[in-house]
Design a protein around this motif. Sequence first.
Motif, PDB file in Angstrom:
ATOM      1  N   SER A   1       0.824  -1.201   0.000  1.00 55.29           N
ATOM      2  CA  SER A   1       0.000   0.000   0.000  1.00 55.29           C
ATOM      3  C   SER A   1       0.863   1.258   0.000  1.00 55.29           C
ATOM      4  CB  SER A   1      -0.937   0.008   1.210  1.00 55.29           C
ATOM      5  OG  SER A   1      -1.826  -1.092   1.174  1.00 55.29           O
ATOM      6  N   ALA A   2       2.047   1.182   0.610  1.00 55.01           N
ATOM      7  CA  ALA A   2       2.940   2.342   0.608  1.00 55.01           C
ATOM      8  C   ALA A   2       3.392   2.670  -0.813  1.00 55.01           C
ATOM      9  CB  ALA A   2       4.151   2.074   1.502  1.00 55.01           C
ATOM     10  N   ALA A   3       3.637   1.633  -1.618  1.00 59.80           N
ATOM     11  CA  ALA A   3       3.996   1.874  -3.015  1.00 59.80           C
ATOM     12  C   ALA A   3       2.834   2.520  -3.762  1.00 59.80           C
ATOM     13  CB  ALA A   3       4.398   0.560  -3.690  1.00 59.80           C
ATOM     14  N   VAL A   4       1.611   2.063  -3.476  1.00 60.98           N
ATOM     15  CA  VAL A   4       0.434   2.687  -4.069  1.00 60.98           C
ATOM     16  C   VAL A   4       0.343   4.148  -3.630  1.00 60.98           C
ATOM     17  CG1 VAL A   4      -2.087   2.597  -4.253  1.00 60.98           C
ATOM     18  CG2 VAL A   4      -0.776   0.480  -4.153  1.00 60.98           C
ATOM     19  N   SER A   5       0.693   4.416  -2.371  1.00 62.09           N
ATOM     20  CA  SER A   5       0.635   5.784  -1.865  1.00 62.09           C
ATOM     21  C   SER A   5       1.610   6.700  -2.603  1.00 62.09           C
ATOM     22  CB  SER A   5       0.934   5.800  -0.362  1.00 62.09           C
ATOM     23  OG  SER A   5      -0.088   5.140   0.361  1.00 62.09           O
ATOM     24  N   VAL A   6       2.811   6.183  -2.914  1.00 65.45           N
ATOM     25  CA  VAL A   6       3.764   6.978  -3.690  1.00 65.45           C
ATOM     26  C   VAL A   6       3.155   7.327  -5.041  1.00 65.45           C
ATOM     27  CG1 VAL A   6       6.009   6.952  -4.836  1.00 65.45           C
ATOM     28  CG2 VAL A   6       5.782   6.050  -2.519  1.00 65.45           C
ATOM     29  N   ASN A   7       2.510   6.341  -5.658  1.00 66.62           N
ATOM     30  CA  ASN A   7       1.847   6.592  -6.937  1.00 66.62           C
ATOM     31  C   ASN A   7       0.787   7.675  -6.801  1.00 66.62           C
ATOM     32  OD1 ASN A   7      -0.912   5.808  -8.401  1.00 66.62           O
ATOM     33  ND2 ASN A   7       0.766   5.380  -9.816  1.00 66.62           N
ATOM     34  N   LEU A   8      -0.066   7.552  -5.800  1.00 64.91           N
ATOM     35  CA  LEU A   8      -1.153   8.508  -5.620  1.00 64.91           C
ATOM     36  C   LEU A   8      -0.613   9.904  -5.318  1.00 64.91           C
ATOM     37  CD1 LEU A   8      -3.553   6.264  -3.488  1.00 64.91           C
ATOM     38  CD2 LEU A   8      -3.877   6.952  -5.883  1.00 64.91           C
ATOM     39  N   LEU A   9       0.454   9.960  -4.530  1.00 71.54           N
ATOM     40  CA  LEU A   9       1.030  11.252  -4.171  1.00 71.54           C
ATOM     41  C   LEU A   9       1.648  11.937  -5.398  1.00 71.54           C
ATOM     42  CD1 LEU A   9       1.559  13.146  -1.785  1.00 71.54           C
ATOM     43  CD2 LEU A   9       3.725  11.966  -1.428  1.00 71.54           C
ATOM     44  N   LEU A  10       2.456  11.196  -6.160  1.00 73.82           N
ATOM     45  CA  LEU A  10       3.040  11.777  -7.369  1.00 73.82           C
ATOM     46  C   LEU A  10       1.965  12.082  -8.406  1.00 73.82           C
ATOM     47  CD1 LEU A  10       6.343   9.761  -7.893  1.00 73.82           C
ATOM     48  CD2 LEU A  10       6.083  12.151  -7.213  1.00 73.82           C
ATOM     49  N   PHE A  11       0.945  11.253  -8.456  1.00 71.72           N
ATOM     50  CA  PHE A  11      -0.195  11.493  -9.330  1.00 71.72           C
ATOM     51  C   PHE A  11      -0.762  12.887  -9.083  1.00 71.72           C
ATOM     52  CE2 PHE A  11      -4.825  10.033 -10.169  1.00 71.72           C
ATOM     53  CZ  PHE A  11      -4.759  10.440 -11.498  1.00 71.72           C
ATOM     54  N   GLY A  12      -0.896  13.242  -7.808  1.00 69.89           N
ATOM     55  CA  GLY A  12      -1.449  14.544  -7.470  1.00 69.89           C
ATOM     56  C   GLY A  12      -0.467  15.685  -7.631  1.00 69.89           C
TER      57      GLY A  12
ATOM     58  N   TRP B   1       5.518   1.156  -9.898  1.00 72.78           N
ATOM     59  CA  TRP B   1       4.157   1.545  -9.540  1.00 72.78           C
ATOM     60  C   TRP B   1       4.106   2.989  -9.082  1.00 72.78           C
ATOM     61  CZ3 TRP B   1       0.545  -2.126  -6.380  1.00 72.78           C
ATOM     62  CH2 TRP B   1       0.147  -3.189  -7.194  1.00 72.78           C
ATOM     63  N   GLY B   2       5.072   3.359  -8.234  1.00 72.58           N
ATOM     64  CA  GLY B   2       5.006   4.672  -7.614  1.00 72.58           C
ATOM     65  C   GLY B   2       5.477   5.793  -8.511  1.00 72.58           C
TER      66      GLY B   2
ATOM     67  N   ALA C   1      -4.059  18.003  -3.570  1.00 75.52           N
ATOM     68  CA  ALA C   1      -4.565  17.736  -2.221  1.00 75.52           C
ATOM     69  C   ALA C   1      -5.411  16.465  -2.212  1.00 75.52           C
ATOM     70  CB  ALA C   1      -5.386  18.930  -1.734  1.00 75.52           C
ATOM     71  N   HIS C   2      -6.192  16.262  -3.268  1.00 73.20           N
ATOM     72  CA  HIS C   2      -6.994  15.041  -3.409  1.00 73.20           C
ATOM     73  C   HIS C   2      -6.100  13.811  -3.312  1.00 73.20           C
ATOM     74  CE1 HIS C   2      -9.028  11.869  -5.778  1.00 73.20           C
ATOM     75  NE2 HIS C   2     -10.179  12.485  -5.525  1.00 73.20           N
ATOM     76  N   GLN C   3      -4.966  13.848  -4.012  1.00 74.81           N
ATOM     77  CA  GLN C   3      -4.091  12.688  -4.035  1.00 74.81           C
ATOM     78  C   GLN C   3      -3.272  12.528  -2.763  1.00 74.81           C
ATOM     79  OE1 GLN C   3      -6.026  11.529  -6.575  1.00 74.81           O
ATOM     80  NE2 GLN C   3      -4.207  10.244  -6.697  1.00 74.81           N
ATOM     81  N   VAL C   4      -2.976  13.639  -2.083  1.00 73.75           N
ATOM     82  CA  VAL C   4      -2.341  13.528  -0.766  1.00 73.75           C
ATOM     83  C   VAL C   4      -3.277  12.780   0.179  1.00 73.75           C
ATOM     84  CG1 VAL C   4      -1.574  14.819   1.257  1.00 73.75           C
ATOM     85  CG2 VAL C   4      -0.857  15.541  -1.024  1.00 73.75           C
ATOM     86  N   GLY C   5      -4.557  13.155   0.155  1.00 71.85           N
ATOM     87  CA  GLY C   5      -5.535  12.448   0.978  1.00 71.85           C
ATOM     88  C   GLY C   5      -5.632  10.986   0.601  1.00 71.85           C
ATOM     89  N   ALA C   6      -5.614  10.693  -0.707  1.00 70.30           N
ATOM     90  CA  ALA C   6      -5.682   9.310  -1.164  1.00 70.30           C
ATOM     91  C   ALA C   6      -4.461   8.520  -0.711  1.00 70.30           C
ATOM     92  CB  ALA C   6      -5.805   9.278  -2.687  1.00 70.30           C
ATOM     93  N   ALA C   7      -3.277   9.125  -0.821  1.00 71.20           N
ATOM     94  CA  ALA C   7      -2.047   8.434  -0.423  1.00 71.20           C
ATOM     95  C   ALA C   7      -2.052   8.096   1.063  1.00 71.20           C
ATOM     96  CB  ALA C   7      -0.838   9.302  -0.769  1.00 71.20           C
ATOM     97  N   LEU C   8      -2.450   9.070   1.870  1.00 65.78           N
ATOM     98  CA  LEU C   8      -2.490   8.826   3.316  1.00 65.78           C
ATOM     99  C   LEU C   8      -3.497   7.729   3.660  1.00 65.78           C
ATOM    100  CD1 LEU C   8      -2.346  12.516   4.623  1.00 65.78           C
ATOM    101  CD2 LEU C   8      -0.527  10.795   4.732  1.00 65.78           C
ATOM    102  N   ALA C   9      -4.647   7.746   2.994  1.00 62.57           N
ATOM    103  CA  ALA C   9      -5.672   6.744   3.296  1.00 62.57           C
ATOM    104  C   ALA C   9      -5.244   5.357   2.846  1.00 62.57           C
ATOM    105  CB  ALA C   9      -6.985   7.138   2.627  1.00 62.57           C
ATOM    106  N   ALA C  10      -4.567   5.268   1.688  1.00 60.46           N
ATOM    107  CA  ALA C  10      -4.136   3.956   1.196  1.00 60.46           C
ATOM    108  C   ALA C  10      -3.176   3.288   2.180  1.00 60.46           C
ATOM    109  CB  ALA C  10      -3.481   4.105  -0.181  1.00 60.46           C
ATOM    110  N   THR C  11      -2.188   4.044   2.664  1.00 65.20           N
ATOM    111  CA  THR C  11      -1.230   3.487   3.618  1.00 65.20           C
ATOM    112  C   THR C  11      -1.892   3.220   4.964  1.00 65.20           C
ATOM    113  OG1 THR C  11       0.638   4.567   2.555  1.00 65.20           O
ATOM    114  CG2 THR C  11       0.933   3.903   4.836  1.00 65.20           C
ATOM    115  N   ALA C  12      -2.688   4.175   5.438  1.00 69.78           N
ATOM    116  CA  ALA C  12      -3.315   4.024   6.754  1.00 69.78           C
ATOM    117  C   ALA C  12      -4.229   2.817   6.800  1.00 69.78           C
ATOM    118  CB  ALA C  12      -4.099   5.292   7.106  1.00 69.78           C
ATOM    119  N   ALA C  13      -5.011   2.600   5.737  1.00 69.32           N
ATOM    120  CA  ALA C  13      -5.921   1.450   5.732  1.00 69.32           C
ATOM    121  C   ALA C  13      -5.151   0.140   5.710  1.00 69.32           C
ATOM    122  CB  ALA C  13      -6.860   1.542   4.530  1.00 69.32           C
ATOM    123  N   GLY C  14      -4.029   0.108   4.961  1.00 70.47           N
ATOM    124  CA  GLY C  14      -3.214  -1.101   4.968  1.00 70.47           C
ATOM    125  C   GLY C  14      -2.639  -1.394   6.346  1.00 70.47           C
ATOM    126  N   LEU C  15      -2.198  -0.348   7.046  1.00 72.49           N
ATOM    127  CA  LEU C  15      -1.669  -0.532   8.403  1.00 72.49           C
ATOM    128  C   LEU C  15      -2.759  -0.962   9.371  1.00 72.49           C
ATOM    129  CD1 LEU C  15       0.732   2.562   8.584  1.00 72.49           C
ATOM    130  CD2 LEU C  15       1.365   0.140   8.316  1.00 72.49           C
TER     131      LEU C  15
END
Length: 441
Positions: free
Chosen positions: A49-60, A106-107, A366-380
């Motif tokens: 999920s952290a790798a997905v978060s990098v993707n979402l963060l750079l996406f934004g 991915w990221g 900002a949308h993708q920052v929120g997405a990145a944080l949620a992706a990692t947080a939910a995995g944890l």
Amino acid sequence: MSRHRIHPAWAVAAVAFVALVGAAGFRATPSVLLRPLHEEFGWSLGTISAAVSVNLLLFGLTAPFAAALMERFGIRRVVMGALLLVAAGSGLTVLMNATWQLVLCWGVLVGLGTGSMALAFVATVTNRWFVHRRGLVTGVLTAGGAAGQLIFLPVLARLTADHGWRAAALTVAGAALLVVPLVWWRLRDRPADLGVTAYGAGPDDAPPTTNQAGGAARAALTALRQAAGTRPFWLLAGGFAICGATTNGLIGTHFIPAAHDHGMPETVAAGLLALVGLFDIAGTIASGWLTDRVDSRLLLGAYYALRGLSLLVLPALFAATAHPSMVVFILFYGLDWVATVPPTVALCREYFGASGAIVFGWVFAAHQVGAALAATAAGLVRDRLGAYDAAWYSAGGLALAASMLSLMLLAGKRTAERGGAGPAGAGLGLAYPAASSAPAA
């Protein structure tokens, strides 16, 4: 103009739609591949999920710079480069055997590629090519991402089940590559390139311009600095961060593994998530139609409130089969998924004028920052508590908070109207129009 039976703007919008569909394949990939990667490599869901978060963060974070690059170098060049990055990142995953390679492919690569074709791309196309029907076209183009999810999710789930996750990754790479020739052939940067004006433009409507003298990066950072001095920017960005957390970050990434935890086959869960994409198309187009007619602040308040309430009941709906109550949730969540985009784009245009597309890029960041944080947080949360329930409840509360932020925009507008205050961006060096009682067309 009389020689054009169909305005060229519609052809540009059609090509943009196909390009968005082609790039959307990767958005469907993480939720399908989380479990196979965990089983093959032994990586925890939190790590993947952290790798997905990098993707979402750079996406934004790429989006506002991509909007500025489109102003400087043209839409066609930027979109072609973005599709090539998506293809490279997805294709190279078949060679990886370490988590840093997952983050790189991915990221970084896919994050930069998809970020260059994010919703700022939609805002740029609609601002340049349309004066009338902007809300509707924004909704249709935004639905392109949902259409991609609808097309790819069941296919990727079946490929993963029958042939392994590498076949799914190569399919996404191939789909992105197939769109490149179409973009080169038909996508054009501005109406003037074809000797026409924007659709619906009158003789007094000047083409949108942005000061690019300092380069794309400076234009993006200048737009951020100026917009950040306004209250509407932070309210829009805060609400859109929660939007990202409750869509791409949480449902888009973790719905399939959460359903699998309750005994549902991954192919069935992928089918349900694809239905979100189906109803998302209808919901986003309808939202675009409403944005042309209803105050965007009211629309955002309603969308976020309804989303929050639905998330609060989701934990009780998971089961081994797709029973009717879960299907109802999927239908509703699909209608609401990115219905927030057309009114948010309209408000950026209303508050920030010619810089609206670039400012929307920062709001989307900002949308993708929120997405990145949620992706990692939910995995944890899943790794530590053994279940996703806390993540669903937290997201529901956040969505209700986003509704309040949107209604604060409405209250601020009414206060300004009563007091005769100037436009939100007054004094910031931008030609912002005063907020009107009706949303921008």
